[in-house]
Write a protein that holds these residues in place. Sequence first.
Motif, mmCIF file in Angstrom:
data_model
loop_
_atom_site.group_PDB
_atom_site.id
_atom_site.type_symbol
_atom_site.label_atom_id
_atom_site.label_comp_id
_atom_site.label_asym_id
_atom_site.label_seq_id
_atom_site.Cartn_x
_atom_site.Cartn_y
_atom_site.Cartn_z
ATOM 1 N N GLY A 213 0.800 -1.223 0.000
ATOM 2 C CA GLY A 213 0.000 0.000 0.000
ATOM 3 C C GLY A 213 0.829 1.267 0.000
ATOM 4 O O GLY A 213 0.299 2.352 -0.253
ATOM 5 N N ALA A 214 2.137 1.164 0.275
ATOM 6 C CA ALA A 214 3.009 2.342 0.294
ATOM 7 C C ALA A 214 3.641 2.624 -1.060
ATOM 8 O O ALA A 214 4.377 3.603 -1.204
ATOM 9 C CB ALA A 214 4.105 2.159 1.344
ATOM 10 N N THR A 215 3.377 1.776 -2.076
ATOM 11 C CA THR A 215 3.932 2.028 -3.401
ATOM 12 C C THR A 215 3.286 3.272 -4.015
ATOM 13 O O THR A 215 2.163 3.642 -3.669
ATOM 14 C CB THR A 215 3.709 0.822 -4.341
ATOM 15 N N LEU A 216 4.001 3.900 -4.930
ATOM 16 C CA LEU A 216 3.489 5.114 -5.555
ATOM 17 C C LEU A 216 2.426 4.778 -6.598
ATOM 18 O O LEU A 216 2.530 3.792 -7.325
ATOM 19 C CB LEU A 216 4.618 5.888 -6.232
ATOM 20 N N SER A 217 1.424 5.616 -6.677
ATOM 21 C CA SER A 217 0.396 5.475 -7.702
ATOM 22 C C SER A 217 0.945 5.981 -9.033
ATOM 23 O O SER A 217 2.016 6.581 -9.104
ATOM 24 C CB SER A 217 -0.836 6.292 -7.323
ATOM 25 N N LYS A 218 0.190 5.762 -10.098
ATOM 26 C CA LYS A 218 0.579 6.272 -11.405
ATOM 27 C C LYS A 218 0.726 7.800 -11.369
ATOM 28 O O LYS A 218 1.682 8.359 -11.921
ATOM 29 C CB LYS A 218 -0.444 5.858 -12.449
ATOM 30 N N GLU A 219 -0.193 8.461 -10.691
ATOM 31 C CA GLU A 219 -0.126 9.918 -10.594
ATOM 32 C C GLU A 219 1.097 10.357 -9.801
ATOM 33 O O GLU A 219 1.760 11.346 -10.140
ATOM 34 C CB GLU A 219 -1.404 10.459 -9.946
ATOM 35 N N GLN A 220 1.425 9.633 -8.731
ATOM 36 C CA GLN A 220 2.613 9.974 -7.943
ATOM 37 C C GLN A 220 3.891 9.711 -8.728
ATOM 38 O O GLN A 220 4.869 10.449 -8.592
ATOM 39 C CB GLN A 220 2.617 9.189 -6.636
ATOM 40 N N ASN A 221 3.900 8.663 -9.541
ATOM 41 C CA ASN A 221 5.048 8.410 -10.414
ATOM 42 C C ASN A 221 5.269 9.615 -11.334
ATOM 43 O O ASN A 221 6.394 10.113 -11.480
ATOM 44 C CB ASN A 221 4.799 7.142 -11.232
ATOM 45 N N LYS A 222 4.197 10.100 -11.926
ATOM 46 C CA LYS A 222 4.294 11.263 -12.806
ATOM 47 C C LYS A 222 4.787 12.489 -12.043
ATOM 48 O O LYS A 222 5.688 13.196 -12.516
ATOM 49 C CB LYS A 222 2.926 11.557 -13.438
ATOM 50 N N ARG A 223 4.213 12.728 -10.880
ATOM 51 C CA ARG A 223 4.615 13.894 -10.087
ATOM 52 C C ARG A 223 6.084 13.820 -9.695
ATOM 53 O O ARG A 223 6.815 14.833 -9.731
ATOM 54 C CB ARG A 223 3.748 14.002 -8.829
#
Length: 436
Positions: free
Chosen positions: A277-287
């Motif tokens: 659950g602590a992995t980055l989301s697609k949006e966080q990867n982009k950010r």
Amino acid sequence: MPGIHPSPIVLGDWWRGVGGSRGGINVSILDWPLKSIFWPPSLVARQLGSVLLFKHLLGWKRFPRWLFTHSLSSLPVAAGAVGMGCIGFPAHPAWEVTSACNLRCIHCHASSSTPSKDEFTTDEAKRFIDSLREVQEFRMLVYTGGEPLMRHDIFELLNHSKSVGFTNVIATNGTLIDEEVAFRLREAGVVGAAVSLDSPRPEAHNFIRKNNNAYALALRGMDALRKAGILLQVNATAMEYNFDDFDELLTLADKYGSGIMLAYQLVPVGRGSGIRGATLSKEQNKRLLEFLARRQIGISTIVEPVAAPQYWPYLMKNKGKVGGSWLSLAKEVFHGCAAGRGFVYIKANGEVWPCPFVDIVAGNVKERPFIKIWEESEVFINLREREHTLKGGCGRCDFRSICGGCRGKAKAYYGDYLEEDPSCFLRDGDEKEVYV
């Protein structure tokens, strides 16, 4: 700003250790001790070309500072490099010399704690190092773990790989390094040291590393490595616990004179599977990638993402350099995911994986020669031919040559290392449902 001792210290020590004193005359290029770094000249040209394209795409204002401070000392670390890519570059092996570790980090891909019962003996380890020399592209060897300094014969092994012509790099949590250890590492042919530092906040780093002294000891190790003239690299893993810390972390790495920073993303393998659950989301990867591109402009440390090969096509699209000759040039120097395409990970028990995040056993060097596994294993062949073997959105993507998606994330989420990368933001609207 603190710097690193001039690179001639590193180059000079490595020359003396590998080649001995030769008086500077009548040395054939065929047995030149620095051949693995500088020969053929096209290697250094490709390395320079990749950095220059990187500079152009970013508008990197601090490039002259990096060129003056870090470029020469980076050459032994980049021995054999054919460009930029995930986990640094192809081609090089990383060897998990032991699964023993003095920390219990919550995201460890190796679930390190105690030594494996079937780790190499000293003699087996030396024979394995010799076998790596059969692969012509391999000129630098990364010692990792676990914590490599937990191995009782680590300096003997480092000296052996130095003696057969490798430049050595060590990936460490830094907590066992003081000045005495740092200078011993330099004498054993270590030209670069990657120290894990996950936050500029002691409490956050110590939480991730599960040790209340981890932060202070890591900084002590970084100081000692700089004093020994070893190129410093900072490794940081982005996850929910430290996502907002990367601005200050980059400042800290730059202040400490780090020539390189690898910005990993959490891939839920090993102990890290327990904090999926602590992995980055697609949006966080982009950010995160957008942020790294902005911050790179004003720092002299080269920052390269790991488990986020979308960075290279993102830089090109952001600059409007996506077609024709620009893409052809990028294919020569940007390699995206390097798993099995120049990068290889050898476990402490002899298993050969494409990458520490792609937990697929291609073979075991105790049962089959390494070069046979490297050249003939189906998983390596599939990864080297990814332009034709990738599936889903990655298989349809025009950037599969310079990106290829993170094969570790594909394996972790879909159970198939050739599937599309679930964190890719470059192809919104063209992705599968993620299996969690």
